[in-house]
Motif scaffolding. Structure first.
Motif, PDB file in Angstrom:
ATOM      1  N   GLY A   1       0.778  -1.229   0.000  1.00 41.63           N
ATOM      2  CA  GLY A   1       0.000   0.000   0.000  1.00 41.63           C
ATOM      3  C   GLY A   1       0.809   1.277   0.000  1.00 41.63           C
ATOM      4  N   VAL A   2       2.127   1.193  -0.174  1.00 42.04           N
ATOM      5  CA  VAL A   2       2.949   2.403  -0.185  1.00 42.04           C
ATOM      6  C   VAL A   2       2.726   3.143  -1.498  1.00 42.04           C
ATOM      7  N   ARG A   3       2.371   4.409  -1.389  1.00 42.39           N
ATOM      8  CA  ARG A   3       2.106   5.238  -2.553  1.00 42.39           C
ATOM      9  C   ARG A   3       2.887   6.548  -2.438  1.00 42.39           C
ATOM     10  N   LYS A   4       2.870   7.316  -3.493  1.00 41.81           N
ATOM     11  CA  LYS A   4       3.548   8.608  -3.501  1.00 41.81           C
ATOM     12  C   LYS A   4       3.105   9.440  -2.299  1.00 41.81           C
ATOM     13  N   GLY A   5       4.065   9.994  -1.596  1.00 39.58           N
ATOM     14  CA  GLY A   5       3.782  10.840  -0.442  1.00 39.58           C
ATOM     15  C   GLY A   5       3.768  10.121   0.888  1.00 39.58           C
ATOM     16  N   ASP A   6       3.653   8.774   0.882  1.00 40.71           N
ATOM     17  CA  ASP A   6       3.677   8.019   2.133  1.00 40.71           C
ATOM     18  C   ASP A   6       5.089   8.011   2.711  1.00 40.71           C
ATOM     19  N   ARG A   7       5.203   8.166   4.018  1.00 46.67           N
ATOM     20  CA  ARG A   7       6.517   8.125   4.663  1.00 46.67           C
ATOM     21  C   ARG A   7       6.827   6.708   5.113  1.00 46.67           C
ATOM     22  N   VAL A   8       8.045   6.275   4.848  1.00 51.71           N
ATOM     23  CA  VAL A   8       8.495   4.931   5.223  1.00 51.71           C
ATOM     24  C   VAL A   8       9.722   5.075   6.121  1.00 51.71           C
ATOM     25  N   THR A   9       9.684   4.460   7.298  1.00 50.71           N
ATOM     26  CA  THR A   9      10.827   4.504   8.213  1.00 50.71           C
ATOM     27  C   THR A   9      11.744   3.314   7.952  1.00 50.71           C
ATOM     28  N   ILE A  10      13.054   3.588   7.934  1.00 55.85           N
ATOM     29  CA  ILE A  10      14.066   2.550   7.708  1.00 55.85           C
ATOM     30  C   ILE A  10      15.019   2.568   8.901  1.00 55.85           C
TER      31      ILE A  10
ATOM     32  N   ARG B   1      10.518   9.294  16.138  1.00 60.45           N
ATOM     33  CA  ARG B   1      10.677   9.578  14.709  1.00 60.45           C
ATOM     34  C   ARG B   1       9.586   8.904  13.877  1.00 60.45           C
ATOM     35  N   ILE B   2       9.172   7.719  14.300  1.00 64.58           N
ATOM     36  CA  ILE B   2       8.019   7.065  13.652  1.00 64.58           C
ATOM     37  C   ILE B   2       6.779   7.933  13.818  1.00 64.58           C
ATOM     38  N   GLU B   3       6.585   8.412  15.029  1.00 66.81           N
ATOM     39  CA  GLU B   3       5.394   9.211  15.344  1.00 66.81           C
ATOM     40  C   GLU B   3       5.389  10.511  14.555  1.00 66.81           C
ATOM     41  N   ASP B   4       6.544  11.173  14.502  1.00 60.76           N
ATOM     42  CA  ASP B   4       6.607  12.464  13.826  1.00 60.76           C
ATOM     43  C   ASP B   4       6.367  12.316  12.327  1.00 60.76           C
ATOM     44  N   ALA B   5       6.910  11.251  11.730  1.00 59.38           N
ATOM     45  CA  ALA B   5       6.755  11.043  10.286  1.00 59.38           C
ATOM     46  C   ALA B   5       5.430  10.366   9.937  1.00 59.38           C
ATOM     47  N   ARG B   6       4.753   9.786  10.950  1.00 60.84           N
ATOM     48  CA  ARG B   6       3.488   9.056  10.732  1.00 60.84           C
ATOM     49  C   ARG B   6       3.692   7.930   9.728  1.00 60.84           C
ATOM     50  N   SER B   7       4.693   7.106   9.978  1.00 54.84           N
ATOM     51  CA  SER B   7       5.019   6.001   9.066  1.00 54.84           C
ATOM     52  C   SER B   7       4.158   4.780   9.360  1.00 54.84           C
ATOM     53  N   ARG B   8       3.579   4.236   8.314  1.00 52.47           N
ATOM     54  CA  ARG B   8       2.798   3.004   8.461  1.00 52.47           C
ATOM     55  C   ARG B   8       3.630   1.761   8.129  1.00 52.47           C
ATOM     56  N   VAL B   9       4.745   1.962   7.419  1.00 49.43           N
ATOM     57  CA  VAL B   9       5.609   0.840   7.041  1.00 49.43           C
ATOM     58  C   VAL B   9       7.003   1.099   7.580  1.00 49.43           C
ATOM     59  N   LEU B  10       7.614   0.057   8.142  1.00 51.03           N
ATOM     60  CA  LEU B  10       8.968   0.157   8.686  1.00 51.03           C
ATOM     61  C   LEU B  10       9.809  -0.994   8.136  1.00 51.03           C
TER      62      LEU B  10
ATOM     63  N   PRO C   1       2.298   2.868  18.188  1.00 54.46           N
ATOM     64  CA  PRO C   1       1.674   1.753  17.458  1.00 54.46           C
ATOM     65  C   PRO C   1       0.940   2.155  16.179  1.00 54.46           C
ATOM     66  N   ILE C   2       1.553   3.015  15.366  1.00 60.20           N
ATOM     67  CA  ILE C   2       0.905   3.386  14.103  1.00 60.20           C
ATOM     68  C   ILE C   2       1.445   2.572  12.937  1.00 60.20           C
ATOM     69  N   VAL C   3       2.522   1.798  13.165  1.00 58.01           N
ATOM     70  CA  VAL C   3       3.122   0.989  12.102  1.00 58.01           C
ATOM     71  C   VAL C   3       2.240  -0.224  11.829  1.00 58.01           C
ATOM     72  N   GLU C   4       1.910  -0.424  10.553  1.00 65.78           N
ATOM     73  CA  GLU C   4       1.051  -1.548  10.161  1.00 65.78           C
ATOM     74  C   GLU C   4       1.845  -2.725   9.617  1.00 65.78           C
ATOM     75  N   HIS C   5       2.979  -2.439   8.960  1.00 68.54           N
ATOM     76  CA  HIS C   5       3.774  -3.505   8.346  1.00 68.54           C
ATOM     77  C   HIS C   5       5.245  -3.313   8.686  1.00 68.54           C
ATOM     78  N   VAL C   6       5.917  -4.407   9.034  1.00 68.72           N
ATOM     79  CA  VAL C   6       7.357  -4.405   9.296  1.00 68.72           C
ATOM     80  C   VAL C   6       8.003  -5.435   8.378  1.00 68.72           C
TER      81      VAL C   6
END
Length: 629
Positions: free
Chosen positions: A130-139, A176-185, A212-217
């Motif tokens: 579900g990652v699309r343009k504009g979505d933030r992804v944490t690495i 940093r996850i919270e600030d970026a609102r990342s759903r994927v890590l 707990p906003i991350v949906e996929h790891v």
């Protein structure tokens, strides 16, 4: 290199070899700088024209909403097109893009063709989640090839990545996850460091529990130790990449030049994390131009930036700029002295590294082991050396130049920041002055230029393409922190660094303004005292802090690590104080010098002076989860 900033009575000059000067991309710095200054937008348009664009720009620079500057307005692009897509249409598809070595000794090489395929495959995996343009992804990963693949895959989709350095704690990652609102890590089970496993996945699990906003790891299997995998949330990278969804073909998302490329949180932040935002267009122009000219990148070079991809140095000069230039890069996973202090020198010998770019902290750390370790290895392939991250003290510069460069490699000492995106003050490779197109100055508290030899605040007086665009989610903080100090003079970028200029026009960075002490009314950079201590033959590394003093304002407290063969004693402490009095001056003599066997450092090698300051005053040390030991 002139030592004027540290000991005005001493002046040393190290001219680059004529063979390097004659073959350098840039030979006449003054003429180029003057041309850029005469018409800076035309200058940057000329550099941008060396890249490929899906649609050209309408305006090079839009300053109508300063300090929210925009570059190459109206252009359509994607940095991955210039870093990978265009190369696989040429002979460079078969050129090595990456040579990787793990700390245990395992190795991977990737051609541009293979890296392009792996990025396409993983981009398709991210799409399936579900990652699309504009979505933030944490690495959050170690130094393995997959971190580069992950960054490029995100960029290919137009999804800004937020790379968090693998030494940060659970809370720092959660913030940093919270600030970026990342759903994927994206992470790995662990990383190797000095023969031990750094349990990255355990840190991720705790961080997600707190945010707990991350949906996929997605988890890369690197170290193989047992880890918890939560069903429905956690997926193995290798299993996903074996599925039909991981096709080798994936269209690159065409984005606006000003669309976000990544968010990078500056190290050492307190309170709410400060997410520095960079964009596709100007960043690709500036980073590739600066790397090509400062390090004189040639087709045959094997270039090694020994930083971590999780810092801005890694973003700009491990991942993006080398790939845009079609260079071959080295990436090494582990510690520079594991299992022996010649690990780096063996890598240079084995792979024929021609350019080494590292930090003064690493150089000083390796100096401790003496000259014999590098002398055992063939370092004749080296052509240029580089330094980044903090001011390099003269003793470390000389050791690096003599023992690693064999007195024939210019040392490219670069000053820049997370916020600047790329080199701002650097040799090319002979003049330590602002990069062409950069108008820097050193000013007093009122904004007046200070004369040579006088300390002041380093400012940048006009915008540049790779500049940060904002603080993510906090535009007021962006204006207040970087642009408001000298607003009566115009939009000057405040670097936060103290500096001085010598009579030759060379810039000397003293350090962060936070690292400038006021002792009895005198401004004194911690780097100056540290350099004085390290210039003594007994001292391998030094860290200096200021502790409150009712009389002096600040008293100087120094910690020193001794070189092999020297023994701590009260007599040696007295000798060091006498040495500082002679080398720097009476005002710089520390109240106390403590001889220690180690210093608190982050896993990236930066000394944590706040921890030293707390120890000196008997105060709580705070969060030390990012410490190396």
């Amino acid at each position: 290199m002139s030592d004027e900033a540290f000991a005005p009575a001493v002046s040393e000059w190290y001219a680059p070899p004529e063979s390097i000067v004659q073959q350098a991309h840039i030979q006449d710095y003054a003429a180029l700088y003057d041309r850029a200054r005469a018409d800076v937008t035309a200058f940057w348009a000329e550099q941008a024209a060396t890249l490929e664009w899906h649609r050209p720009w309408d305006t090079v620079l839009d300053d109508s909403q300063a300090p929210f500057f925009k570059w190459f307005v109206g252009a359509r692009t994607n940095i991955v097109h210039n870093a990978l897509d265009r190369h696989v249409k040429t002979w460079k598809r078969n050129k090595l893009a990456l040579i990787w070595e793990g700390e245990p000794g395992d190795k991977v090489t990737m051609s541009y063709w293979r890296l392009w395929q792996e990025v396409n495959r993983f981009a398709n995996v991210l799409k399936s989640m579900g990652v699309r343009k504009g979505d933030r992804v944490t690495i959050y990963m170690g130094r393995i090839p997959e971190i580069i693949i992950a960054m490029l895959a995100c960029a290919k989709l137009g999804a800004p990545h937020s790379v968090v350095y693998g030494g940060f704690s659970e809370q720092a990652l959660a913030d940093r996850i919270e600030d970026a609102r990342s759903r994927v890590l994206i992470t790995c089970d662990g990383a190797w460091l000095r023969g031990k496993v750094v349990p990255l996945k355990d840190v991720v699990d705790e961080a997600i529990h707190r945010s707990p906003i991350v949906e996929h790891v997605i988890v890369v299997k690197r170290t193989g130790q047992p880890i918890k995998m939560e069903q429905g949330r956690d997926y193995w990278y290798h299993e996903l990449m074996s599925l039909p969804i991981a096709s080798r073909q994936c269209d690159t998302e065409i984005v606006d030049a000003e669309d976000p490329l990544f968010i990078l949180y500056t190290s050492g932040t307190t309170g709410k994390p400060k997410g520095v935002l960079h964009t596709h267009g100007g960043y690709q122009v500036y980073t590739s131009t600066t790397l090509k000219w400062a390090f004189d990148i040639k087709e045959e070079d094997r270039y090694w930036c020994a930083a971590d991809p999780g810092w801005i140095t890694g973003h700009s000069y491990i991942v993006y700029a080398p790939l845009i230039l079609g260079a071959t890069s080295i990436l090494y996973e582990g510690a520079p002295n594991f299992p022996y202090p010649d690990r780096w020198w063996r890598i240079i010998e084995e792979y024929g590294v021609t350019i080494l770019y590292t930090a003064p902290t690493a150089i000083r750390g390796l100096m401790r082991f003496g000259e014999n370790w590098p002398a055992r290895r063939d370092l004749s392939s080296l052509r240029l050396l580089g330094s980044v991250g903090e001011p390099i003290n003269p003793e470390a510069w000389r050791w690096y130049h003599k023992n690693i460069g064999k007195e024939r490699c210019p040392v490219i000492d670069t000053w820049w920041q997370t916020e600047t995106g790329g080199f701002m003050i650097t040799p090319l490779p002979s003049a330590t002055r602002p990069f062409p197109g950069i108008e820097a100055d050193i000013v007093d508290e009122e904004g007046n230029s200070v004369p040579p030899g006088v300390d002041g605040n380093l400012v940048i007086k006009q915008p540049w393409p790779a500049m940060l665009r904002t603080v993510y989610g906090d535009p007021e903080r962006y204006v207040q922190q970087y642009w408001s100090r000298y607003q009566q003079h115009g939009w000057w970028y405040l670097t936060g660094d103290s500096a001085r200029k010598d009579h030759d026009g060379y810039y000397w960075i003293i350090g962060r303004n936070d690292d400038v002490l006021k002792v009895s009314g005198y401004r004194l950079g911690t780097a100056e005292v540290e350099s004085g201590l390290v210039s003594h033959p007994a001292v391998a590394e030094a860290a200096v802090i200021g502790v409150p003093d009712e009389v002096k304002g600040n008293a100087i407290y120094a910690y020193c690590i001794l070189r092999n063969g020297f023994v701590a004693s009260a007599a040696l402490v007295d000798e060091l104080k006498h040495h500082i009095r002679h080398e720097v001056g009476p005002i710089a003599v520390p109240e106390k010098i403590e001889l220690v066997v180690s210093l608190p450092k982050t896993r990236s090698g930066k000394i944590m002076r706040r921890v030293l300051k707390a120890r000196a005053q008997g105060l709580p040390e705070g969060d030390i989860s990012t410490l190396e030991e």
